[in-house]
Design a protein around this motif. Structure first.
Motif, PDB file in Angstrom:
ATOM      1  N   VAL A  41       7.063  -5.566  -7.343  1.00  0.00           N
ATOM      2  CA  VAL A  41       7.692  -4.452  -8.059  1.00  0.00           C
ATOM      3  C   VAL A  41       6.937  -4.162  -9.348  1.00  0.00           C
ATOM      4  O   VAL A  41       6.713  -2.994  -9.711  1.00  0.00           O
ATOM      5  CB  VAL A  41       9.179  -4.761  -8.351  1.00  0.00           C
ATOM      6  CG1 VAL A  41       9.773  -3.716  -9.299  1.00  0.00           C
ATOM      7  CG2 VAL A  41       9.980  -4.795  -7.053  1.00  0.00           C
ATOM      8  N   GLY A  42       6.514  -5.225 -10.049  1.00  0.00           N
ATOM      9  CA  GLY A  42       5.742  -5.025 -11.272  1.00  0.00           C
ATOM     10  C   GLY A  42       4.436  -4.306 -11.013  1.00  0.00           C
ATOM     11  O   GLY A  42       4.065  -3.366 -11.728  1.00  0.00           O
ATOM     12  N   MET A  43       3.722  -4.728  -9.965  1.00  0.00           N
ATOM     13  CA  MET A  43       2.441  -4.102  -9.636  1.00  0.00           C
ATOM     14  C   MET A  43       2.627  -2.655  -9.190  1.00  0.00           C
ATOM     15  O   MET A  43       1.920  -1.758  -9.642  1.00  0.00           O
ATOM     16  CB  MET A  43       1.747  -4.910  -8.540  1.00  0.00           C
ATOM     17  CG  MET A  43       1.310  -6.297  -8.978  1.00  0.00           C
ATOM     18  SD  MET A  43       0.810  -7.347  -7.578  1.00  0.00           S
ATOM     19  CE  MET A  43      -0.592  -6.430  -6.944  1.00  0.00           C
ATOM     20  N   CYS A  44       3.602  -2.440  -8.293  1.00  0.00           N
ATOM     21  CA  CYS A  44       3.793  -1.090  -7.740  1.00  0.00           C
ATOM     22  C   CYS A  44       4.276  -0.108  -8.794  1.00  0.00           C
ATOM     23  O   CYS A  44       3.785   1.025  -8.872  1.00  0.00           O
ATOM     24  CB  CYS A  44       4.775  -1.141  -6.580  1.00  0.00           C
ATOM     25  SG  CYS A  44       4.163  -2.047  -5.148  1.00  0.00           S
ATOM     26  N   VAL A  73       6.472   6.479   5.833  1.00  0.00           N
ATOM     27  CA  VAL A  73       7.542   5.791   5.102  1.00  0.00           C
ATOM     28  C   VAL A  73       8.786   5.627   5.977  1.00  0.00           C
ATOM     29  O   VAL A  73       9.405   6.631   6.368  1.00  0.00           O
ATOM     30  CB  VAL A  73       7.904   6.558   3.810  1.00  0.00           C
ATOM     31  CG1 VAL A  73       9.035   5.844   3.072  1.00  0.00           C
ATOM     32  CG2 VAL A  73       6.680   6.681   2.906  1.00  0.00           C
ATOM     33  N   PRO A  74       9.189   4.386   6.311  1.00  0.00           N
ATOM     34  CA  PRO A  74      10.404   4.177   7.108  1.00  0.00           C
ATOM     35  C   PRO A  74      11.665   4.286   6.258  1.00  0.00           C
ATOM     36  O   PRO A  74      11.618   4.145   5.038  1.00  0.00           O
ATOM     37  CB  PRO A  74      10.226   2.749   7.635  1.00  0.00           C
ATOM     38  CG  PRO A  74       9.399   2.077   6.589  1.00  0.00           C
ATOM     39  CD  PRO A  74       8.483   3.126   6.036  1.00  0.00           C
ATOM     40  N   GLU A  75      12.785   4.536   6.901  1.00  0.00           N
ATOM     41  CA  GLU A  75      14.073   4.628   6.218  1.00  0.00           C
ATOM     42  C   GLU A  75      14.618   3.226   5.937  1.00  0.00           C
ATOM     43  O   GLU A  75      14.631   2.366   6.813  1.00  0.00           O
ATOM     44  CB  GLU A  75      15.060   5.417   7.069  1.00  0.00           C
ATOM     45  CG  GLU A  75      16.426   5.609   6.423  1.00  0.00           C
ATOM     46  CD  GLU A  75      16.313   6.273   5.060  1.00  0.00           C
ATOM     47  OE1 GLU A  75      16.625   5.608   4.057  1.00  0.00           O
ATOM     48  OE2 GLU A  75      15.892   7.447   5.004  1.00  0.00           O
ATOM     49  N   THR A  76      15.057   2.988   4.707  1.00  0.00           N
ATOM     50  CA  THR A  76      15.582   1.673   4.317  1.00  0.00           C
ATOM     51  C   THR A  76      17.069   1.719   3.966  1.00  0.00           C
ATOM     52  O   THR A  76      17.614   0.736   3.465  1.00  0.00           O
ATOM     53  CB  THR A  76      14.802   1.142   3.097  1.00  0.00           C
ATOM     54  OG1 THR A  76      14.876   2.104   2.034  1.00  0.00           O
ATOM     55  CG2 THR A  76      13.345   0.896   3.449  1.00  0.00           C
ATOM     56  N   LYS A  77      17.715   2.831   4.230  1.00  0.00           N
ATOM     57  CA  LYS A  77      19.128   3.011   3.868  1.00  0.00           C
ATOM     58  C   LYS A  77      19.993   1.908   4.474  1.00  0.00           C
ATOM     59  O   LYS A  77      20.003   1.695   5.669  1.00  0.00           O
ATOM     60  CB  LYS A  77      19.601   4.386   4.350  1.00  0.00           C
ATOM     61  CG  LYS A  77      21.045   4.698   4.066  1.00  0.00           C
ATOM     62  CD  LYS A  77      21.442   6.071   4.599  1.00  0.00           C
ATOM     63  CE  LYS A  77      21.393   6.129   6.104  1.00  0.00           C
ATOM     64  NZ  LYS A  77      21.900   7.411   6.631  1.00  0.00           N
ATOM     65  N   LEU A  86       0.822  -1.209   0.000  1.00  0.00           N
ATOM     66  CA  LEU A  86       0.000   0.000   0.000  1.00  0.00           C
ATOM     67  C   LEU A  86       0.856   1.260   0.000  1.00  0.00           C
ATOM     68  O   LEU A  86       0.559   2.230  -0.715  1.00  0.00           O
ATOM     69  CB  LEU A  86      -0.938  -0.011   1.215  1.00  0.00           C
ATOM     70  CG  LEU A  86      -2.041  -1.076   1.192  1.00  0.00           C
ATOM     71  CD1 LEU A  86      -2.811  -1.078   2.504  1.00  0.00           C
ATOM     72  CD2 LEU A  86      -2.988  -0.857   0.018  1.00  0.00           C
ATOM     73  N   ILE A  87       1.943   1.262   0.801  1.00  0.00           N
ATOM     74  CA  ILE A  87       2.830   2.430   0.820  1.00  0.00           C
ATOM     75  C   ILE A  87       3.473   2.633  -0.546  1.00  0.00           C
ATOM     76  O   ILE A  87       3.549   3.755  -1.062  1.00  0.00           O
ATOM     77  CB  ILE A  87       3.915   2.275   1.910  1.00  0.00           C
ATOM     78  CG1 ILE A  87       3.278   2.292   3.301  1.00  0.00           C
ATOM     79  CG2 ILE A  87       4.953   3.393   1.796  1.00  0.00           C
ATOM     80  CD1 ILE A  87       4.259   2.007   4.423  1.00  0.00           C
ATOM     81  N   ALA A  88       3.940   1.524  -1.145  1.00  0.00           N
ATOM     82  CA  ALA A  88       4.576   1.622  -2.463  1.00  0.00           C
ATOM     83  C   ALA A  88       3.579   2.065  -3.532  1.00  0.00           C
ATOM     84  O   ALA A  88       3.951   2.777  -4.469  1.00  0.00           O
ATOM     85  CB  ALA A  88       5.211   0.286  -2.846  1.00  0.00           C
ATOM     86  N   TRP A  91      13.317   2.705  -3.508  1.00  0.00           N
ATOM     87  CA  TRP A  91      12.548   2.227  -2.359  1.00  0.00           C
ATOM     88  C   TRP A  91      11.663   1.051  -2.752  1.00  0.00           C
ATOM     89  O   TRP A  91      11.594   0.044  -2.043  1.00  0.00           O
ATOM     90  CB  TRP A  91      11.697   3.385  -1.818  1.00  0.00           C
ATOM     91  CG  TRP A  91      11.188   3.176  -0.418  1.00  0.00           C
ATOM     92  CD1 TRP A  91      11.790   3.549   0.744  1.00  0.00           C
ATOM     93  CD2 TRP A  91       9.952   2.548  -0.040  1.00  0.00           C
ATOM     94  NE1 TRP A  91      11.022   3.196   1.824  1.00  0.00           N
ATOM     95  CE2 TRP A  91       9.885   2.580   1.363  1.00  0.00           C
ATOM     96  CE3 TRP A  91       8.905   1.964  -0.748  1.00  0.00           C
ATOM     97  CZ2 TRP A  91       8.804   2.048   2.077  1.00  0.00           C
ATOM     98  CZ3 TRP A  91       7.837   1.431  -0.040  1.00  0.00           C
ATOM     99  CH2 TRP A  91       7.788   1.479   1.346  1.00  0.00           C
ATOM    100  N   THR A  92      11.003   1.151  -3.896  1.00  0.00           N
ATOM    101  CA  THR A  92      10.099   0.089  -4.339  1.00  0.00           C
ATOM    102  C   THR A  92      10.847  -1.218  -4.590  1.00  0.00           C
ATOM    103  O   THR A  92      10.369  -2.296  -4.238  1.00  0.00           O
ATOM    104  CB  THR A  92       9.371   0.516  -5.630  1.00  0.00           C
ATOM    105  OG1 THR A  92       8.632   1.717  -5.385  1.00  0.00           O
ATOM    106  CG2 THR A  92       8.408  -0.567  -6.103  1.00  0.00           C
ATOM    107  N   ALA A  93      12.028  -1.134  -5.183  1.00  0.00           N
ATOM    108  CA  ALA A  93      12.771  -2.335  -5.557  1.00  0.00           C
ATOM    109  C   ALA A  93      13.402  -3.044  -4.370  1.00  0.00           C
ATOM    110  O   ALA A  93      13.763  -4.220  -4.482  1.00  0.00           O
ATOM    111  CB  ALA A  93      13.856  -1.983  -6.575  1.00  0.00           C
ATOM    112  N   GLU A  94      13.533  -2.358  -3.217  1.00  0.00           N
ATOM    113  CA  GLU A  94      14.292  -2.960  -2.118  1.00  0.00           C
ATOM    114  C   GLU A  94      13.451  -3.394  -0.923  1.00  0.00           C
ATOM    115  O   GLU A  94      13.966  -4.053  -0.017  1.00  0.00           O
ATOM    116  CB  GLU A  94      15.362  -1.974  -1.636  1.00  0.00           C
ATOM    117  CG  GLU A  94      14.836  -0.730  -0.965  1.00  0.00           C
ATOM    118  CD  GLU A  94      15.918   0.302  -0.667  1.00  0.00           C
ATOM    119  OE1 GLU A  94      17.097   0.029  -0.994  1.00  0.00           O
ATOM    120  OE2 GLU A  94      15.604   1.362  -0.115  1.00  0.00           O
TER     121      GLU A  94
END
Length: 516
Positions: free
Chosen positions: A403-406, A451-455, A264-266, A389-392
């Motif tokens: 990833v395809g859907m988002c 949105v959380p940080e994914t770094k 949902l976030i993506a 962000w979407t890919a990871e």
């Protein structure tokens, strides 16, 4: 040796990133041909509604591919095959568009649908491949080139169009056909290089637990043997947990609450990428500039310069995304874009029109500067970071499908805006930019709270950020591994192989694990 492995990792990632050139080129192609008199005459001067339909049909093809074709293709055939298939379909579609018979706009529309399908497949496999083959500490930096290659695609299209536009009398209908046909250049280059790229180690483990193949790939792209074995262990632990505890199928998208949250976030982030106004500007900047400039060659030059600066501006993501993080770029970019939209609208609305239509040259330059400043903020933030962000954020069991859907939610939003924006702009003019300003402010608020940080978080441990379980630790329990984060060093046998490390697993009744 270390430099060679790192260079090879970058090479493989850059070939995959080349898939984004297809997207940037195609978006620019339609923007360029809509101002080409020969193209308009060839297809009987399409009306406003048909104009929107021609552009929208690309998105329809991409959405179909992203939701129903791309994920299974990348998961069952592999990421490389998916990129190759997407590139091949794009080549066929380019010929269909370029050689559509005169007055047969339906054939051109069919080519748009086909090119959407091809790019929908390639644009799903590309970022997944980059994320799965790149070390977590530089994943954001490498993925920044994904958006940069979008700008490269636009750069090629706009400058080819500008060159052809200088010789329209000599070229005739070839002034637009040559622009369309140039789209085959990059997919051909990608297809020629794919045989020299490895499949991702995560795909090998996911499909048949092919440990030796996965290990061989990691040894080609990682610095030392300990790093290879640590990552291999983490991949195996996560995949075993996902298959046995969550689901080995796409049902995990709906069964796992943490994955649903990410989805949902993506969705919001990818639709938000179009709400910023960039997608509309990229498709209809020629229409917008017609309100300011009356000379077509001037408009072509501005578009070409815009694409050139887009490449430079995207490079800002390379040194910022892994240093300051994804949230920082989203927030700063959103605030900057909102200010730019406000500035452009006020300049356009508060200045008088020049004699003969359009704006005076100083006003026109001010508006163009505002839109260039907009892409300065957009490219490294909502342009590059949305894809990163979407890919990871998704686990291996659903990554390709998710990833395809988002990513295709970008096209869902674009379908809507491309249909109504021409009418919206005709009725409201530059007042329509207030809508994009407001949308950017709302997106900043959303990122701040949701949105959380994914770094620099590894792909296998990213679930924890969204309330999920640590797939490495839980998978380690299933495999009875004492230290789930590190492979235990041991001397190799006397077969003459160089020293390395390995892992011995205790057999678990739920799944047979082969000791390497």
């Amino acid at each position: 040796m270390v430099k060679q492995r790192l260079a090879y990792n970058w090479y493989a990632a850059m070939v995959a990133a080349g898939c984004m050139v297809l997207y940037g080129f195609d978006a620019a192609v339609f923007n360029t041909v809509q101002a080409n008199k020969q193209w308009l005459a060839w297809f009987d001067h399409p009306s406003g509604e048909l104009f929107g339909l021609i552009n929208t049909t690309y998105s329809i093809g991409a959405i179909i591919a992203g939701w129903f074709i791309a994920g299974p293709t990348a998961d069952y055939l592999g990421r490389r095959w998916a990129m190759g298939i997407g590139c091949f379909i794009t080549i066929i579609a380019s010929f269909v568009q370029a050689f559509a018979p005169i007055h047969k706009v339906g054939v051109f529309i069919f080519g748009r649908v086909l090119i959407g399908i091809g790019q929908g497949i390639a644009l799903t496999a590309g970022p997944v491949y980059i994320g799965e083959i790149t070390p977590s500490e530089i994943r954001g930096t490498v993925m920044s080139f994904w958006q940069l290659f979008y700008s490269v695609g636009s750069f090629i299209a706009y400058w080819v169009n500008y060159a052809c536009g200088q010789h329209t009398k000599t070229l005739g209908e070839w002034s637009w056909k040559m622009v369309v046909l140039f789209q085959i250049l990059v997919p051909v280059i990608i297809m020629l290089q794919l045989p020299f790229l490895p499949e991702t180690p995560r795909w090998y483990i996911q499909n048949g637990n092919r440990v030796e193949d996965a290990t061989a790939v990691l040894r080609r792209v990682r610095d030392d043997e300990q790093e290879v074995q640590d990552e291999l262990l983490a991949i195996r632990e996560a995949i075993v947990f996902e298959k046995e505890v969550i689901s080995g199928s796409y049902w995990a998208l709906w069964k796992d609450p943490s994955i649903r949250k990410r989805l949902l976030i993506a969705f919001v982030l990818n639709m938000g990428q179009q709400l910023t106004g960039q997608g509309t500007l990229n498709s209809y900047s020629s229409t917008i500039y017609k309100k300011v400039w009356t000379n077509v060659n001037t408009i072509n030059l501005i578009n070409a310069l815009n694409a050139t600066f887009g490449i430079v501006f995207t490079l800002n993501a390379v040194w910022t995304v892994d240093r300051f993080g994804r949230r920082f770029l989203f927030i700063v970019g959103g605030i900057g874009m909102a200010c730019c939209m406000l500035m452009v609208a006020l300049i356009g609305l508060e200045t008088p029109d020049a004699k003969g239509g359009g704006k005076s040259e100083p006003v026109g330059i001010s508006i163009v500067f505002g839109l260039f400043l907009f892409i300065f903020f957009y490219k490294p933030s909502w342009g590059a970071t949305t894809w990163i962000w979407t890919a990871e954020v998704f686990s291996m069991n659903v990554r390709s499908q998710a990833v395809g859907m988002c990513s295709q939610m970008q096209n869902v939003a674009q379908v809507i805006f491309n249909q109504f924006f021409p009418t919206f702009y005709n009725n409201c003019g530059l007042k329509s930019f207030f809508f994009f300003m407001s949308a950017n402010i709302v997106l900043v608020i959303f990122v701040w709270f949701m949105v959380p940080e994914t770094k620099r978080v590894s792909l296998e441990e990213i679930d924890v950020l969204f309330g999920g379980q640590n797939h490495i630790e839980k998978g380690g329990d299933l495999l009875n591994v004492e230290d789930p984060h590190h492979a235990h060093a041991r001397e190799l046998d006397m077969s003459g192989r160089e020293k390395g490390v390995g892992v011995t697993y205790v057999e678990h009744p739920a799944r047979e694990i082969i000791d390497e």
